[in-house]
Design an enzyme around this catalytic site. Structure first.
Site, short mmCIF file in Angstrom:
data_model
loop_
_atom_site.label_atom_id
_atom_site.label_comp_id
_atom_site.label_asym_id
_atom_site.label_seq_id
_atom_site.Cartn_x
_atom_site.Cartn_y
_atom_site.Cartn_z
N ALA A 20 0.85 -1.16 0.00
CA ALA A 20 0.00 0.00 0.00
C ALA A 20 0.89 1.21 0.00
O ALA A 20 1.50 1.55 0.98
CB ALA A 20 -0.88 0.01 1.23
N LEU A 21 0.98 1.79 -1.15
CA LEU A 21 1.98 2.82 -1.35
C LEU A 21 1.32 4.17 -1.56
O LEU A 21 0.12 4.29 -1.69
CB LEU A 21 2.86 2.46 -2.54
N ILE A 321 -7.26 3.74 1.81
CA ILE A 321 -6.02 3.70 2.57
C ILE A 321 -4.83 3.83 1.63
O ILE A 321 -4.91 3.54 0.44
CB ILE A 321 -5.90 2.42 3.40
N SER A 322 -3.71 4.29 2.18
CA SER A 322 -2.44 4.34 1.48
C SER A 322 -2.54 5.12 0.18
O SER A 322 -2.99 6.25 0.18
CB SER A 322 -1.93 2.92 1.28
N ASN A 323 -2.14 4.52 -0.94
CA ASN A 323 -2.29 5.21 -2.22
C ASN A 323 -3.71 5.69 -2.42
O ASN A 323 -3.95 6.79 -2.91
CB ASN A 323 -1.97 4.25 -3.38
#
EC number: 3.1.1.22
Length: 725
Positions: A20-21, A321-323
């Site tokens: 998750a970037l 979430i994340s990206n």
């Protein structure tokens, strides 16, 4: 501990632990693809249900809630928790329905700890109701899915949009939740966010944001379709979810020179999709309005009648979430037409402008570095983290024992990397032990909190830094797969670590089981310049003759930030297209993030964004919740021995953030002030931690103690974010 057995178990499940970037979108993307002013022309008062111009052919499928459903693909809560993936009748030729089931299974488990002791089934999960009560139900949700491409007419963009409308959707109280994919995943890459929406009778607007896990296999010239099944590039034509933009002659020459390689959409589309992640999220919302009204029969309404579901009567929360969380914030920044009412995101990736004039202080001490963009800090970690993880101070970190046992990595690779860094003038210490300590201090000085120290080994073991740096480097520079940026490529490998044809079953199921960012599903990072010929990067001997995990490639990636060659300048321009403004236009917003996050350090994202927002949003309603003993990958808690004793699930706080923003928009309930939430780890024995209880994971509060408050002040044009220890 049987390190070989445990390491093999980790590798077998690694494809389920999707990365998750970070990601965000610059304002340059506004106004394209039919979204006038990032709002579009399908106004609340428009009569008739006009399909947005960017939406292509729409497919509608029914999921009955018994044999199949929106949330679990018919697996139910127990099936999602099962260690056994759903079966496929013909593994090399899965059907679209089988791939959907695999995708939902893998994506959910990548984002959520599905172990009962971790809270699944008691604190969160499909069988836990909207009030947090555990039930005996399966958690299956009947409803329909609308799916289509968003394209600019070229057939090269083909961003997937998906809307889930539960049967329980209430037209009298309409709501939409966005769930833009995390990491580089495909369309179900934020299914855990979608879960909250489905439980609350909301439609869920998904987009893969121009990424996805299905590769273009260059050797066979086969590509993924929208549903994950595969065909030849010629047969797919403009219906391919991704095909590398190559001519036949270019492909033939590339295959002759570098056989058995694969191209992935995030890395190789040559479109820098990150710059448009906010736009694609807004498009998903607009598509959702159309789909809901279509399902409600708006096409048969009398001329002049208002649509049943409109911007002025629908609660829309941008979430993920994340990206995907970064994309939600980008969408909210760009939204000037009222598509989005509020924001609730977890661990978002946020690239701040270099002139942000924001500083972060912890415990009254101003930090020397904060607010760097993703590629800057991940390329820095890609140099030093592997060495730093061998510091004696963090020797007990999860997975560090695997390095000591040479499980999956060359023997002494960490010491070799430390020595190579010293040989290149990047470390000054003389011994391996001192070099590791020095590398760890460099990470601290560059923005990683000491709370992340015990995560560095697993970040290194799973090659997260090189995977992110290579994919984002290619994407930001709009590099072609032909370019082999920094002499990296993607391929499966044989027993000698050299490129070979990808396994047919892995390829056929990769759109569902992969994460879109190699290493994934048997596809590895390749060092094209390795001594002895192209070799798996972490196993390669570089120009110095050392097994140092391809430091040459890491140095090349790092130098793109400051270089003056065409690739460097392209990457620098690409980063500039992804910078956030901080202006959420007064929308109520909650960001939650774990202090231990080692992938997206809090000092480079959520903390400084709070300061940027204070400077640019005169009517700011943003709060930031920092959770102690929480890190980026909830999917690792039951996967990596030791995570269970150290970390609590962040997903619980992401859902609480949605609860809070929804209550604010629905009932006017105030949002909590910015604060640190002090949780209690489960402790116990690594891999066998005791069951979590509510006492481990207290909620945020409307009246945090003075020592838990996070403050923001602006003076002399500089915003200071003050965080307690």
């Amino acid at each position: 501990m049987n390190t070989t057995r445990d390491a093999n178990r980790l590798r077998q499940r690694a494809s389920l632990s999707g990365l998750a970037l970070a990601g965000s979108l610059g304002l340059a993307g506004c106004g394209v693809l039919g979204l006038a002013g990032c709002g579009g022309d399908n106004n609340s008062s428009t009569s008739g249900n006009v399909k947005p111009s960017f939406v292509g052919t729409v497919t509608v499928t029914r999921h009955d809630g018994a044999n199949d459903d929106l949330l679990t693909a018919g697996l139910g809560a127990a099936g999602l928790a099962s260690a056994s993936a759903p079966s496929v009748a013909t593994p090399t030729a899965p059907t679209a329905a089988e791939l959907r089931r695999l995708d939902i299974y893998a994506s959910y488990r990548a984002l959520v700890d599905t172990a009962a002791n971790g809270g699944y089934g008691t604190l969160y999960g499909p069988s836990v109701d909207v009030n947090g009560n555990a039930t005996s139900g399966s958690g299956m949700v009947p409803g329909v899915e609308y799916i289509a491409y968003s394209d600019d007419g070229t057939g090269q963009q083909n961003v997937v949009l998906l809307v889930q409308i539960p049967d329980a959707f209430d037209p009298a109280n309409p709501c939409i939740i966005t769930a833009t994919s995390s990491g580089s995943r495909g369309i179900y890459g934020a299914i855990s966010t979608g879960e909250w929406g489905l439980k609350h009778k909301c439609a869920v607007a998904y987009t893969d944001k121009g990424t996805g896990a299905g590769p273009h296999d260059l050797a066979t010239d086969t590509v993924p379709l929208q549903d994950g099944t595969r065909t030849t590039r010629l047969a797919a034509g403009r219906t391919a979810q991704f095909a590398a933009p190559l001519t036949d002659s270019q492909l033939a020459a590339f295959n002759a020179a570098t056989p058995n390689r694969l191209a992935f959409k995030h890395a190789h589309s040559q479109r820098n999709p990150e710059k448009d992640w906010g736009l694609f999220t807004l498009q998903a919302v607009q598509f959702a309005f159309w789909a809901i009204n279509d399902k409600l029969g708006a096409a048969g309404m009398p001329a002049g009648s208002p649509l049943p579901v409109r911007r002025d009567n629908t609660i829309v929360i941008a979430s993920s979430i994340s990206n995907g969380g970064g994309a939600a914030i980008a969408a909210a920044e760009q939204d000037t037409a009222g598509w989005i009412d509020g924001v609730a995101v977890g661990e978002p990736g946020l690239n701040l402008p270099p002139s942000a004039n924001v500083q972060v202080a912890r415990g009254g001490v101003t930090l020397p570095v904060s607010g760097k963009p993703l590629f800057d800090y991940v390329s820095y970690a890609n140099l030093f983290r592997l060495c730093a993880a061998s510091s004696s101070g963090v020797s007990a970190a999860p997975t560090q024992a695997f390095f000591a046992g040479a499980v999956g990595w060359p023997a002494s690779v960490q010491a070799n990397r430390c020595a190579a860094l010293r040989a290149n003038g990047l470390l000054s210490s003389a011994t391996a032990a001192a070099q590791a300590d020095e590398a760890l201090q460099k990470l601290h000085a560059f923005g990683w909190e000491p709370e992340s120290d015990l995560v560095h080994a697993s970040m290194s073991y799973f090659e997260i830094d090189p995977s992110v740096a290579v994919t984002f480097g290619n994407a930001l520079a709009r590099a072609s797969v032909l370019d082999n940026l920094c002499n990296f490529s993607f391929a499966a490998v044989d027993s000698a670590f050299h490129p070979t044809a990808v396994n047919a079953t892995s390829l056929a199921q990769m759109a569902a089981l992969g994460n879109g960012i190699p290493p994934t599903s048997g596809v590895q990072l390749i060092n094209n310049l390795a001594q002895g010929g192209p070799t798996q990067s972490k196993q390669s001997v570089d120009g110095s003759g050392a097994l140092a995990a391809n430091l040459d490639g890491a140095l090349c990636l790092r130098n793109l930030l400051t270089g003056g060659d065409a690739a460097s300048l392209a990457l620098q321009a690409g980063i500039a297209q992804t910078l956030r403004t901080g202006n959420l236009h007064g929308k109520p917003a909650l960001i939650v993030q774990g202090r231990n996050d080692a992938l997206l350090p809090v000092n480079h994202g959520a903390r400084p964004y709070l300061g940027l927002n204070a400077q640019t949003d005169s009517s700011s309603r943003l709060s930031y919740i920092e959770v102690m003993n929480a890190q980026h990958f909830d999917g690792f808690i039951d996967l990596v021995p030791g995570y269970d004793t150290l970390f609590v699930p962040l997903v619980l706080y992401e859902q609480r953030a949605l609860d809070a923003v929804f209550a604010n928009l629905k009932n006017g309930t105030p949002l909590p002030p910015s604060q640190v939430v002090r949780t209690t780890p489960r402790g116990g024995t690594a891999g066998a931690a005791p069951a979590i209880t509510a006492a481990n994971v207290p909620n945020f509060t409307m009246t945090p103690a003075a020592g838990d408050r996070i403050g923001v002040s602006v003076s002399g044009g500089v915003a200071t974010v003050s965080v307690p220890n």
